[in-house]
Motif scaffolding. Sequence first.
Motif, PDB file in Angstrom:
ATOM      1  N   ASP A  57      36.670  40.970  34.564  1.00 31.17           N
ATOM      2  CA  ASP A  57      36.081  40.234  33.440  1.00 31.17           C
ATOM      3  C   ASP A  57      34.957  39.315  33.918  1.00 31.17           C
ATOM      4  OD1 ASP A  57      37.895  41.485  31.788  1.00 31.17           O
ATOM      5  OD2 ASP A  57      39.231  39.735  31.649  1.00 31.17           O
ATOM      6  N   LEU A  58      35.167  38.673  35.055  1.00 31.84           N
ATOM      7  CA  LEU A  58      34.140  37.797  35.623  1.00 31.84           C
ATOM      8  C   LEU A  58      32.894  38.601  35.985  1.00 31.84           C
ATOM      9  CD1 LEU A  58      33.642  34.812  36.699  1.00 31.84           C
ATOM     10  CD2 LEU A  58      34.260  35.750  38.916  1.00 31.84           C
ATOM     11  N   LEU A  59      33.092  39.754  36.572  1.00 31.82           N
ATOM     12  CA  LEU A  59      31.955  40.619  36.922  1.00 31.82           C
ATOM     13  C   LEU A  59      31.179  41.042  35.681  1.00 31.82           C
ATOM     14  CD1 LEU A  59      33.470  42.848  39.735  1.00 31.82           C
ATOM     15  CD2 LEU A  59      31.613  41.192  39.959  1.00 31.82           C
ATOM     16  N   ALA A  60      31.898  41.309  34.605  1.00 30.74           N
ATOM     17  CA  ALA A  60      31.225  41.692  33.359  1.00 30.74           C
ATOM     18  C   ALA A  60      30.317  40.574  32.866  1.00 30.74           C
ATOM     19  CB  ALA A  60      32.259  42.049  32.292  1.00 30.74           C
ATOM     20  N   GLU A  61      30.690  39.325  33.140  1.00 31.33           N
ATOM     21  CA  GLU A  61      29.871  38.186  32.723  1.00 31.33           C
ATOM     22  C   GLU A  61      28.602  38.037  33.559  1.00 31.33           C
ATOM     23  OE1 GLU A  61      31.637  34.306  31.735  1.00 31.33           O
ATOM     24  OE2 GLU A  61      33.555  35.264  32.226  1.00 31.33           O
ATOM     25  N   VAL A  62      28.667  38.428  34.829  1.00 26.78           N
ATOM     26  CA  VAL A  62      27.541  38.163  35.725  1.00 26.78           C
ATOM     27  C   VAL A  62      26.676  39.380  36.029  1.00 26.78           C
ATOM     28  CG1 VAL A  62      28.636  36.161  36.787  1.00 26.78           C
ATOM     29  CG2 VAL A  62      28.935  38.403  37.842  1.00 26.78           C
ATOM     30  N   GLU A  63      27.138  40.572  35.666  1.00 25.93           N
ATOM     31  CA  GLU A  63      26.347  41.770  35.932  1.00 25.93           C
ATOM     32  C   GLU A  63      25.167  41.872  34.968  1.00 25.93           C
ATOM     33  OE1 GLU A  63      28.536  45.480  37.886  1.00 25.93           O
ATOM     34  OE2 GLU A  63      29.409  44.893  35.966  1.00 25.93           O
ATOM     35  N   LEU A  77      25.762  31.519  39.327  1.00 24.94           N
ATOM     36  CA  LEU A  77      25.942  30.067  39.431  1.00 24.94           C
ATOM     37  C   LEU A  77      26.550  29.441  38.177  1.00 24.94           C
ATOM     38  CD1 LEU A  77      25.579  27.427  41.053  1.00 24.94           C
ATOM     39  CD2 LEU A  77      23.281  27.290  40.073  1.00 24.94           C
ATOM     40  N   PRO A  78      25.994  29.640  36.983  1.00 23.43           N
ATOM     41  CA  PRO A  78      26.588  28.967  35.813  1.00 23.43           C
ATOM     42  C   PRO A  78      27.999  29.457  35.482  1.00 23.43           C
ATOM     43  CG  PRO A  78      24.763  30.385  35.140  1.00 23.43           C
ATOM     44  CD  PRO A  78      24.779  30.374  36.629  1.00 23.43           C
ATOM     45  N   VAL A  79      28.245  30.735  35.672  1.00 25.74           N
ATOM     46  CA  VAL A  79      29.565  31.287  35.369  1.00 25.74           C
ATOM     47  C   VAL A  79      30.596  30.723  36.342  1.00 25.74           C
ATOM     48  CG1 VAL A  79      30.943  33.405  35.271  1.00 25.74           C
ATOM     49  CG2 VAL A  79      28.631  33.372  34.313  1.00 25.74           C
ATOM     50  N   MET A  80      30.258  30.710  37.637  1.00 22.04           N
ATOM     51  CA  MET A  80      31.209  30.218  38.636  1.00 22.04           C
ATOM     52  C   MET A  80      31.391  28.714  38.518  1.00 22.04           C
ATOM     53  SD  MET A  80      33.175  31.641  40.735  1.00 22.04           S
ATOM     54  CE  MET A  80      34.544  30.628  41.247  1.00 22.04           C
ATOM     55  N   THR A  81      30.347  28.000  38.149  1.00 19.61           N
ATOM     56  CA  THR A  81      30.471  26.548  37.948  1.00 19.61           C
ATOM     57  C   THR A  81      31.468  26.272  36.829  1.00 19.61           C
ATOM     58  OG1 THR A  81      28.191  26.187  38.683  1.00 19.61           O
ATOM     59  CG2 THR A  81      29.216  24.432  37.390  1.00 19.61           C
ATOM     60  N   LYS A  82      31.365  27.020  35.745  1.00 21.17           N
ATOM     61  CA  LYS A  82      32.280  26.858  34.617  1.00 21.17           C
ATOM     62  C   LYS A  82      33.719  27.180  35.034  1.00 21.17           C
ATOM     63  CE  LYS A  82      33.014  28.251  29.856  1.00 21.17           C
ATOM     64  NZ  LYS A  82      32.689  29.177  28.783  1.00 21.17           N
ATOM     65  N   VAL A  83      33.886  28.226  35.825  1.00 24.39           N
ATOM     66  CA  VAL A  83      35.217  28.599  36.316  1.00 24.39           C
ATOM     67  C   VAL A  83      35.822  27.441  37.109  1.00 24.39           C
ATOM     68  CG1 VAL A  83      36.410  30.077  38.005  1.00 24.39           C
ATOM     69  CG2 VAL A  83      34.872  31.095  36.326  1.00 24.39           C
ATOM     70  N   LEU A  84      35.034  26.864  38.016  1.00 21.87           N
ATOM     71  CA  LEU A  84      35.539  25.773  38.849  1.00 21.87           C
ATOM     72  C   LEU A  84      35.813  24.512  38.024  1.00 21.87           C
ATOM     73  CD1 LEU A  84      33.324  26.261  42.023  1.00 21.87           C
ATOM     74  CD2 LEU A  84      35.742  26.843  41.743  1.00 21.87           C
ATOM     75  N   LEU A  85      34.938  24.204  37.104  1.00 20.34           N
ATOM     76  CA  LEU A  85      35.144  23.014  36.262  1.00 20.34           C
ATOM     77  C   LEU A  85      36.398  23.148  35.402  1.00 20.34           C
ATOM     78  CD1 LEU A  85      31.490  22.204  35.116  1.00 20.34           C
ATOM     79  CD2 LEU A  85      32.977  20.750  36.535  1.00 20.34           C
ATOM     80  N   GLU A  86      36.654  24.340  34.920  1.00 16.09           N
ATOM     81  CA  GLU A  86      37.831  24.583  34.069  1.00 16.09           C
ATOM     82  C   GLU A  86      39.109  24.773  34.882  1.00 16.09           C
ATOM     83  OE1 GLU A  86      36.727  27.975  31.725  1.00 16.09           O
ATOM     84  OE2 GLU A  86      35.389  26.799  30.437  1.00 16.09           O
ATOM     85  N   GLY A  87      38.963  24.913  36.191  1.00 15.50           N
ATOM     86  CA  GLY A  87      40.136  25.110  37.039  1.00 15.50           C
ATOM     87  C   GLY A  87      40.816  26.447  36.818  1.00 15.50           C
ATOM     88  N   ARG A  88      40.024  27.457  36.484  1.00 14.15           N
ATOM     89  CA  ARG A  88      40.576  28.797  36.264  1.00 14.15           C
ATOM     90  C   ARG A  88      40.967  29.440  37.592  1.00 14.15           C
ATOM     91  NH1 ARG A  88      36.672  32.445  32.870  1.00 14.15           N
ATOM     92  NH2 ARG A  88      35.079  30.839  33.022  1.00 14.15           N
ATOM     93  N   TYR A  89      41.869  30.383  37.504  1.00  7.84           N
ATOM     94  CA  TYR A  89      42.295  31.215  38.637  1.00  7.84           C
ATOM     95  C   TYR A  89      42.898  30.372  39.763  1.00  7.84           C
ATOM     96  CZ  TYR A  89      38.677  33.979  36.258  1.00  7.84           C
ATOM     97  OH  TYR A  89      37.870  34.593  35.337  1.00  7.84           O
TER      98      TYR A  89
END
Length: 168
Positions: A57-63, A77-89
Motif C-alpha cells: 500500500d505504501l508503494l502504491a502511494e509513492v510510485e 519524503l512526504p509519505v514517509m514523514t506522515k508515516v513517522l508522524l502518525e507512528g504507523r507500522y
Amino acid sequence: MAEGRDKEELKVAEFHKRIKDAFEVFDHELNNTVDVREIGTIVRSLGCCPSEGELHDLLAEVEEEEPTGYIRYEKFLPVMTKVLLEGRYRPIPDDVLLQAFETLDSAKRGFLTKEELIKYMTEEGAGRCSKWRLWWFSWWMMSWTPALQIQQPSPLCWGQLRSFLYHR
C-alpha cells in the motif's frame, strides 16, 4: 502554542534528515531515486515494521502513475514523514518479543542454538506447517547471521536479536 509548533517543526526536520540519510544509502545513481525493491529496507531502517500488505500500500502511494521501477525522493519524503508522524507500522513491543523468546528458551539459558531455531522454525504445529516460520528462518539464516557475526554453531541470544531488530 508557538512552542508546540516549534516542537512539531523540529520533529519534522529530524524525520526529514533521517529519511534523507536512509534514502541516500540506496540512491546509487545519485539522482534522488532508489530501486522500488529497496523501499522495504529503507522503511524498516527508519524503525517501521510494516506487513507485506502495508508495504504494498505504501508503494502504491509513492510510485509513479506509470511505474518505472524507481521511487523518487520527492514522492517518498512526504509519505514517509506522515508515516513517522502518525507512528504507523510500530514494531512489536520489547516485552512481547522477550516473552516469545523466553517461551522458546524453556531451559532459561538466555540463548537459542542453531538447532533449536531450526526445530522451532520448521516443526509442524496443530497439524499444519507454518510457512511463515519456514520463510522467517530461511530469511534469518541468509540475512541475520552475517550481520550478527555469529560463528556457527554459536547460539543466538536475546540481546543480539533485540539489538539487530531495532538497530540499537
